[in-house]
Each structure stands twice: as structure tokens, then as C-alpha cells.
Design an enzyme around this catalytic site. Structure first.
Site, mmCIF file in Angstrom:
data_model
loop_
_atom_site.group_PDB
_atom_site.id
_atom_site.type_symbol
_atom_site.label_atom_id
_atom_site.label_comp_id
_atom_site.label_asym_id
_atom_site.label_seq_id
_atom_site.Cartn_x
_atom_site.Cartn_y
_atom_site.Cartn_z
ATOM 1 C CG ASP A 1 77.320 -5.065 76.920
ATOM 2 O OD1 ASP A 1 78.542 -5.313 76.953
ATOM 3 O OD2 ASP A 1 76.836 -4.043 77.423
ATOM 4 C CG HIS B 1 74.471 -4.159 80.213
ATOM 5 N ND1 HIS B 1 75.221 -5.084 79.530
ATOM 6 C CD2 HIS B 1 73.504 -4.874 80.872
ATOM 7 C CE1 HIS B 1 74.750 -6.303 79.761
ATOM 8 N NE2 HIS B 1 73.706 -6.200 80.564
ATOM 9 C CB SER C 1 72.438 -8.963 79.488
ATOM 10 O OG SER C 1 72.772 -8.789 80.846
#
Length: 312
Positions: free
Chosen positions: A165, A241, A140
Site C-alpha cells: 500500500d 490501509h 505506506s
């Protein structure tokens, strides 16, 4: 022409070897939380996950995502470590507080501490990091931290870069400075192989009032597009996610982002296996497993689509 029995046996054995990266490795691992006040005095609190067996192991610096804790990734990190890697995960943010934009600096300070030998006093007896084989990885916002560290920090001489991600918030949000994405294809000058693993549902909102956590235009596709070869790209098509987090934390993440309907354990094994295959290729010189996963992505426990591997 039909395959001979020997050829079929060899195929089965090859598939077993490739598929083994998606299962826990043979090494028992130990998880340690090291605080700034402890004897080895890291510049930030770090979570260390390392094999217990005597040996010298490649090292991966892991950067966690915003509004998460390092311990929320323990199951993924243990999977990777059980295949023969030391993971060091610094605490980059204060819990639920928007801090100064210094996570790249904090991660860099921890990298320097590792390079100076500080980590060795925290490890199990006779367990040593091989600092000639190091990688940086993040999830992230931690993914963009990993890219920022690889693009501008050379103290630990990283040999590989992995984004799970990765997300850079939409401009002109001040909290994502300095900008990493330039939207120029193959523009990153990291000087090392890159792997990007995305979640196929990350660009979908949870509801009217909850925007996607990995929106189109600033997430995994863009990071891969700007990476220079050798680089590879895997998207876990049916997962979200936050699905790489530990089981109970993935459920919590499902409150704010779209989550896959399948078992999250499969997502962690799928991502962990891709990471291990990539590390074996570019820290260990064993490219066969990665090439096998690319050629036969169905061996992964989750659907990977697309799968792209650009060598040159």
C-alpha cells in the site's frame, strides 16, 4: 472429461503447497531491537527478525510507514521470516514528529551497514544473511521510501522490490520530496521485479474531517502502473490501509482510516503469503507458488481483486 484420482490428489497437493505461504512457516524466529549504541553500531535503530536455525537466508530491508513504529509490524515480519528470510527494519522517523526528508538516506545508510557486514554480529549464532539475495520492502510512506531506495541506491544490489500500500502524498506537499511518481506508465527504471499489494479501502475516508490515508492518484495503483515487468499487483479488496499492522495497532489505525470488517489476522496472512510467494520466485527461482497464487487467488485468506501479473 473427469479427472482421475491421481490428478485430483495432485491438485490437492498443489493447492496445499500454494496455500502454505499463507500460514506460518516451519522455522522459529527471533526478534531483536538493535540500538545505535550497541556493539554492532547500526547507523539507526533497527528491528531484526531472523530464523533461529543455522543457515544462510535471503535478506529483506523493510521500511515502516509514517507515524508507526517498526515493532507494529512484528506479526507480519515474523510470518515472512518463518519461511526462511531475515528482515531488517530501520527506524526512519522520530515518534509523531515531522522530520527532515531523509528517510531514503537513513534506509540507504542501513543498507550500506548491512553490505559491510555489520548485521552479522547481531544475528543468532550460525545465522548468516545471503547478500546475493536481497529485497527492499515498505508500507505506506515506507513504500515510497522502498521505491526511492530501489530507484537510486545500489550498494546492497537489491534483486526485488515490494510496496505494501505505498503512498506518495499529493503534490505539491514538500514533505514528500523527492517525488517518486511521474505518472508515466512503466517509467520506473528499478531494474528488478516489483510486487505491489494494496488495500481496497485505503482510498476511503474515515469521516468528514479525516481524509483517506491512501488517496486515489498517489497510492498503490499508480505505483504499479509505473512499474516495469516483471511486476505483479494484488489488492486485498475488503481491507484498509492499516490492517497489516499488529492486531492491537491495526485497531488503533482504524481510528484514522477505514478498516476491514474481517479478522485482521487474515489480512496479515494474505499479505505475508503474497510476499513470500514473490520472494520465492525472484530470490529463490521458485516461480510455481507465485504463479499458483495468481491463477487461484481464492487460496488466499482474503479476497484479492484485482490480481495482475505481467511477466514481460
Amino acid at each position: 472429461m473427469q479427472k482421475t484420482i491421481m490428478e485430483m490428489k495432485m491438485q490437492v497437493e498443489n493447492e496445499k503447497e500454494i496455500g502454505s505461504v499463507f500460514e506460518a512457516g516451519n522455522l522459529s524466529v527471533k526478534t531483536m531491537k538493535v540500538k545505535k549504541s550497541d556493539g554492532c553500531r547500526p547507523p539507526a535503530e533497527v528491528l531484526v527478525v531472523a530464523p533461529e536455525a543455522q543457515g544462510r537466508y535471503p535478506l529483506v530491508l523493510f521500511c515502516h510507514g509514517y507515524c508507526t513504529q517498526t515493532s507494529w509490524y512484528s506479526q507480519l515480519l515474523c510470518h515472512i521470516s518463518s519461511h526462511g528470510y531475515i528482515l531488517v527494519a530501520p527506524k526512519l522517523y522520530q515518534w509523531l514528529l515531522i522530520c527532515k526528508n531523509d528517510e531514503i538516506k537513513t534506509a540507504g545508510n542501513v543498507a550500506n551497514w548491512v553490505a559491510r557486514g555489520g548485521l552479522e554480529t547481531c544475528l543468532p549464532e550460525n545465522v548468516k544473511p545471503d547478500l546475493s539475495k536481497t529485497a527492499v520492502m515498505g508500507h505506506s510512506r515506507g513504500g515510497r521510501t522502498a521505491f526511492g531506495l530501489a530507484l537510486g541506491h545500489r550498494h546492497l544490489a537489491f534483486k526485488a522490490l515490494i510496496g505494501l500500500d505505498p503512498v506518495e502524498g499529493p503534490a505539491p506537499a514538500a514533505w514528500v520530496e523527492p517525488r517518486i511518481l511521474s505518472y508515466v506508465p512503466r517509467s520506473f527504471n528499478a531494474g528488478m521485479p516489483v510486487a505491489v499489494v494494496g488495500g481496497g479501502l485505503g482510498n476511503r475516508s474515515k469521516g468528514v474531517f479525516v481524509p483517506p490515508l491512501a488517496p486515489d492518484g498517489c497510492s498503490h495503483a499508480e505505483f504499479f502502473n509505473e512499474s516495469r515487468p516483471p511486476c505483479c499487483y494484488f489488492v486485498a479488496k475488503d481491507y484498509g490501509h492499516c490492517d497489516v499492522l499488529d492486531e492491537e495497532r491495526a485497531g488503533l489505525g482504524g481510528l484514522v482510516c477505514r478498516s476491514g470488517k474481517g479478522p485482521k489476522e487474515k489480512m496479515r496472512r494474505g499479505v505475508g503469503g503474497v510476499v513470500v510467494a514473490f520472494l520465492r520466485a525472484y530470490l529463490g527461482g521458485e516461480c510455481g507458488i507465485l504463479e499458483g497464487v495468481v491463477a487461484a487467488p481464492a487460496l488466499a485468506p482474503v479476497t484479492m481483486d484485482p490480481v495482475i501479473y505481467v511477466k514481460e
